[in-house]
Design a protein around this motif. Structure first.
Motif, PDB file in Angstrom:
ATOM      1  N   TRP A 100      -4.600   9.761   6.899  1.00  0.00           N
ATOM      2  CA  TRP A 100      -5.656  10.468   7.696  1.00  0.00           C
ATOM      3  C   TRP A 100      -5.486  12.245   7.239  1.00  0.00           C
ATOM      4  N   LEU A 144       0.471  -1.287  -0.259  1.00  0.00           N
ATOM      5  CA  LEU A 144      -0.154   0.153   0.057  1.00  0.00           C
ATOM      6  C   LEU A 144       0.617   1.170   0.101  1.00  0.00           C
ATOM      7  N   SER A 177      -9.623   8.593   7.532  1.00  0.00           N
ATOM      8  CA  SER A 177      -8.788   7.860   6.930  1.00  0.00           C
ATOM      9  C   SER A 177      -9.182   7.192   6.069  1.00  0.00           C
ATOM     10  N   ASN A 178      -8.147   6.892   5.116  1.00  0.00           N
ATOM     11  CA  ASN A 178      -8.356   5.232   4.313  1.00  0.00           C
ATOM     12  C   ASN A 178      -6.705   4.269   4.664  1.00  0.00           C
ATOM     13  N   PRO A 179      -7.029   3.396   3.965  1.00  0.00           N
ATOM     14  CA  PRO A 179      -5.494   2.795   4.780  1.00  0.00           C
ATOM     15  C   PRO A 179      -3.875   2.956   4.793  1.00  0.00           C
ATOM     16  N   TYR A 187      -3.534   4.829  -3.016  1.00  0.00           N
ATOM     17  CA  TYR A 187      -4.217   5.615  -2.730  1.00  0.00           C
ATOM     18  C   TYR A 187      -4.080   7.237  -2.689  1.00  0.00           C
ATOM     19  N   ASP A 198     -12.541   4.507  -0.920  1.00  0.00           N
ATOM     20  CA  ASP A 198     -12.164   3.756   0.532  1.00  0.00           C
ATOM     21  C   ASP A 198     -11.592   4.631   1.937  1.00  0.00           C
TER      22      ASP A 198
END
Length: 298
Positions: A226, A43, A221-223, A139, A176
């Motif tokens: 945030w 990620l 937040s996402n993975p 992301y 997401d």
């Protein structure tokens, strides 16, 4: 001595030709022989660099390696042939790929469309192959959210010096993302005791005088990132007005409808009296003219 081959009128160094033959041999070998495959997910976010690590079995003496993009498009990214590293292949990562001496591939700066599946094929000096696949997911960085405060209209059943508040949190439509809430300065704040709506974007609170300085934060937040925004909702409440005094909003709610009603009554009266008065004057004029036109009987 410098050796070279003449192929279709093009002079190529023997070492480069051997590397090309080896490359095609590796791709053919991967298609024909059983492969040991491992999978992992990596990620990262837009603008960062990511390292795709190439794992090797114990005692594996690397001779050649090939990095490829498998999806969304199949592209050759980097190769290693007897310690010679090459990354100048025409792909969407041209100029953004770096192959390290340990055969790990670094990509960056990343763009929004760089998510995909990648593989590295490694061959040892004995001809044994090892293939590793990785999934990269890129992301967007989470932007700062916006929190709006809505105050419920006070009813007769609502206790005095209280305020019913709805906090609405919003962030641009990125993939997401999740929403969560916390009360600042309170470690044991239990959001579960409060009402949450629309995927936790809206928080319902009942505030009292003891909550005048309470601050609430919406966390988006996402993975990989945030951000948050904080508000003090009691500042939007209007229960601090002096007893017996109405706010300007309450006055407007009474004055405006009454004024509008009186205005409409006046307009209707003028419209109704206008035609009637004209008709009356016409009848009076007719009555006055009638005696003048009558002829006396002889």
């Amino acid at each position: 001595m410098f050796w070279a081959l003449i192929v279709e009128g093009v002079c190529l160094p023997l070492q480069r030709r051997m590397a090309m033959w080896s490359l095609w041999s590796l791709l053919l070998l991967e298609a024909l022989l059983p492969i040991a495959v491992t999978g992992a997910q990596v990620l990262s976010k837009v603008g960062d660099s990511v390292l795709l690590a190439a794992e090797q079995p114990p005692g594996f003496q690397v001779r050649e390696a090939i990095w490829r993009s498998l999806w969304p498009s199949e592209e050759l990214l980097a190769t290693s042939f007897r310690g010679s590293l090459e990354t100048l292949y025409h792909s969407r990562f041209l100029g953004r790929a770096q192959l390290h001496s340990n055969l790990s591939l670094e990509l960056g700066p990343l763009q929004a469309g760089d998510s995909g599946n990648f593989s590295v094929l490694i061959v040892d000096t004995g001809g044994q192959t090892w293939t590793q696949t990785l999934q990269l997911k890129v992301y967007d960085a989470v932007p700062r959210p916006t929190v709006q405060v809505f105050i419920a209209v006070a009813g007769d059943a609502q206790p005095p010096n209280t305020c019913q508040v709805f906090l609405s949190c919003w962030a641009p439509n990125i993939s997401d993302i999740t929403y969560s809430w916390r009360r600042e300065g309170m470690m044991d704040f239990d959001v579960g005791t409060h009402s949450l709506f629309t995927d936790r974007q809206v928080l319902s609170l009942s505030l009292g005088l003891r909550d005048k300085d309470a601050a609430y934060s919406c966390i988006v937040s996402n993975p990989v990132s945030w951000d948050l925004a904080t508000v003090t909702p009691w500042e939007s409440c209007h229960h601090e007005a002096a007893p017996g005094k109405s706010s300007y909003k309450d006055v407007l709610l009474v004055v405006v409808p009454i004024s509008l009603f009186l205005f409409l009554v006046g307009v209707f009266s003028l419209w109704h009296s206008g035609p009637c008065s004209g008709k009356k004057k016409k009848n009076d004029h007719t009555d006055e003219a009638a005696p003048e036109t009558e002829n006396p009987l002889v």
